[in-house]
Design a protein around this motif. Sequence first.
Motif, PDB file in Angstrom:
ATOM      1  N   MET A 176      29.213 -18.146   6.025  1.00 43.65           N
ATOM      2  CA  MET A 176      30.314 -17.934   5.093  1.00 43.65           C
ATOM      3  C   MET A 176      30.140 -18.713   3.794  1.00 43.65           C
ATOM      4  O   MET A 176      31.052 -18.747   2.963  1.00 43.65           O
ATOM      5  N   ASN A 177      28.981 -19.303   3.594  1.00 49.16           N
ATOM      6  CA  ASN A 177      28.810 -20.214   2.462  1.00 49.16           C
ATOM      7  C   ASN A 177      27.951 -19.644   1.340  1.00 49.16           C
ATOM      8  O   ASN A 177      27.089 -18.807   1.558  1.00 49.16           O
ATOM      9  N   TRP A 178      28.228 -20.123   0.129  1.00 46.53           N
ATOM     10  CA  TRP A 178      27.367 -19.972  -1.049  1.00 46.53           C
ATOM     11  C   TRP A 178      27.029 -18.517  -1.400  1.00 46.53           C
ATOM     12  O   TRP A 178      25.947 -18.228  -1.922  1.00 46.53           O
ATOM     13  N   ASN A 179      27.969 -17.613  -1.129  1.00 51.25           N
ATOM     14  CA  ASN A 179      27.831 -16.205  -1.538  1.00 51.25           C
ATOM     15  C   ASN A 179      26.629 -15.489  -0.930  1.00 51.25           C
ATOM     16  O   ASN A 179      26.228 -14.421  -1.413  1.00 51.25           O
ATOM     17  N   ILE A 180      26.059 -16.058   0.125  1.00 52.20           N
ATOM     18  CA  ILE A 180      24.898 -15.405   0.731  1.00 52.20           C
ATOM     19  C   ILE A 180      25.260 -14.004   1.210  1.00 52.20           C
ATOM     20  O   ILE A 180      24.497 -13.041   1.016  1.00 52.20           O
ATOM     21  N   LYS A 181      26.422 -13.885   1.810  1.00 55.97           N
ATOM     22  CA  LYS A 181      26.823 -12.575   2.347  1.00 55.97           C
ATOM     23  C   LYS A 181      27.012 -11.538   1.240  1.00 55.97           C
ATOM     24  O   LYS A 181      26.894 -10.332   1.484  1.00 55.97           O
ATOM     25  N   SER A 182      27.297 -11.988   0.008  1.00 56.71           N
ATOM     26  CA  SER A 182      27.412 -11.055  -1.107  1.00 56.71           C
ATOM     27  C   SER A 182      26.064 -10.506  -1.531  1.00 56.71           C
ATOM     28  O   SER A 182      25.983  -9.432  -2.122  1.00 56.71           O
ATOM     29  N   ARG A 183      25.002 -11.239  -1.216  1.00 56.42           N
ATOM     30  CA  ARG A 183      23.662 -10.796  -1.595  1.00 56.42           C
ATOM     31  C   ARG A 183      23.023  -9.934  -0.514  1.00 56.42           C
ATOM     32  O   ARG A 183      22.352  -8.948  -0.820  1.00 56.42           O
ATOM     33  N   ILE A 184      23.192 -10.285   0.770  1.00 54.86           N
ATOM     34  CA  ILE A 184      22.464  -9.579   1.830  1.00 54.86           C
ATOM     35  C   ILE A 184      23.374  -9.048   2.931  1.00 54.86           C
ATOM     36  O   ILE A 184      22.891  -8.597   3.965  1.00 54.86           O
ATOM     37  N   GLY A 185      24.675  -9.077   2.698  1.00 56.81           N
ATOM     38  CA  GLY A 185      25.614  -8.603   3.714  1.00 56.81           C
ATOM     39  C   GLY A 185      25.981  -9.729   4.681  1.00 56.81           C
ATOM     40  O   GLY A 185      25.393 -10.802   4.668  1.00 56.81           O
ATOM     41  N   THR A 186      26.952  -9.476   5.517  1.00 56.73           N
ATOM     42  CA  THR A 186      27.387 -10.497   6.465  1.00 56.73           C
ATOM     43  C   THR A 186      26.375 -10.660   7.598  1.00 56.73           C
ATOM     44  O   THR A 186      25.613  -9.742   7.917  1.00 56.73           O
ATOM     45  N   TYR A 187      26.397 -11.830   8.192  1.00 53.48           N
ATOM     46  CA  TYR A 187      25.508 -12.093   9.325  1.00 53.48           C
ATOM     47  C   TYR A 187      25.832 -11.158  10.481  1.00 53.48           C
ATOM     48  O   TYR A 187      24.937 -10.651  11.173  1.00 53.48           O
ATOM     49  N   THR A 188      27.116 -10.883  10.679  1.00 53.68           N
ATOM     50  CA  THR A 188      27.536 -10.008  11.777  1.00 53.68           C
ATOM     51  C   THR A 188      26.977  -8.599  11.614  1.00 53.68           C
ATOM     52  O   THR A 188      26.479  -7.999  12.574  1.00 53.68           O
ATOM     53  N   ALA A 189      27.038  -8.084  10.388  1.00 49.50           N
ATOM     54  CA  ALA A 189      26.616  -6.699  10.145  1.00 49.50           C
ATOM     55  C   ALA A 189      25.113  -6.568   9.901  1.00 49.50           C
ATOM     56  O   ALA A 189      24.534  -5.508  10.158  1.00 49.50           O
ATOM     57  N   HIS A 190      24.473  -7.650   9.411  1.00 47.45           N
ATOM     58  CA  HIS A 190      23.054  -7.576   9.045  1.00 47.45           C
ATOM     59  C   HIS A 190      22.271  -8.766   9.603  1.00 47.45           C
ATOM     60  O   HIS A 190      21.622  -9.510   8.853  1.00 47.45           O
ATOM     61  N   PRO A 191      22.291  -8.953  10.901  1.00 49.74           N
ATOM     62  CA  PRO A 191      21.626 -10.132  11.486  1.00 49.74           C
ATOM     63  C   PRO A 191      20.119 -10.167  11.241  1.00 49.74           C
ATOM     64  O   PRO A 191      19.554 -11.248  11.055  1.00 49.74           O
TER      65      PRO A 191
END
Length: 279
Positions: A176-191
Amino acid sequence: MNMKLKYWLVALFFLFLIKGHAATVDTLTINSKSMLKGIKAVVILPEKYDKKNQYPVLYLLHGFGGRYDNWVNNVPAVKKLVDNYQYIVVCPDGGFDSWYWDVKGDQNYQYDTFVSQELITHIDANYSTKKDRSGRAITGLSMGGHGAMTLALNHQDIYGAAGSTSGGLDIRPFPMNWNIKSRIGTYTAHPVEWENKSVINQVHLLEPNKLDLIIDCGKEDFFYKVNVAIHDKLDYNNIPHTFITRSGAHNWDYWSKSIIYQMAFFNEFFIKKDTFVKN
């Protein structure tokens, strides 16, 4: 001599004995064809820079939320170190939260291509540099440590040495940190994407002694455990590297000291490769 002690002695030497010099600082705007925009970079040249010679280059990356002039403004000693070691330092802008990736389908985030292709091409065309991997190294702090290691591991034909200080070398514990999910999607959806982009999962790309590596992290840093983990994995895979820990947190007080022994390490690499060429 113990490697940690060796670089601490170098650090202490420069903390107290660095002489004042007058490094030249250029601020450039480099056209990125991949992102269709101009990107800033700082180039620090030794005081005695001479176009008749060929100089090694250290590419020095900023962290999350940072910019191209962070290093030169927050750690003025970098300029003095450039004068002492006589190699060039280049600090590109890596965007607020790029993690130095090429993000598929997003033209605003093609920072792998920019740093490892467009930037290097521009620097080599406009400065007197050693134009092969024996004359190139890359390191950075936090997001930039992740970026430096990622770029070096995936472009071993371009870089001969790499490092990280306080690097986010495993992004998986921080979904949930540092906008990573905005770049590559959430960990849940894109492990799989998160697994593949974590530096710790790219160690298999290394061969012993192909890249000279230095990793350091403060013991009070939130990235400390992931740095210890990649150190252990490099050891397990018999990949030689320098690993340094000391008291310190995720801040400029730590980085202003770590850059001293990082730059000493890269100076040794350049000397070993005999990259300072006089015409």
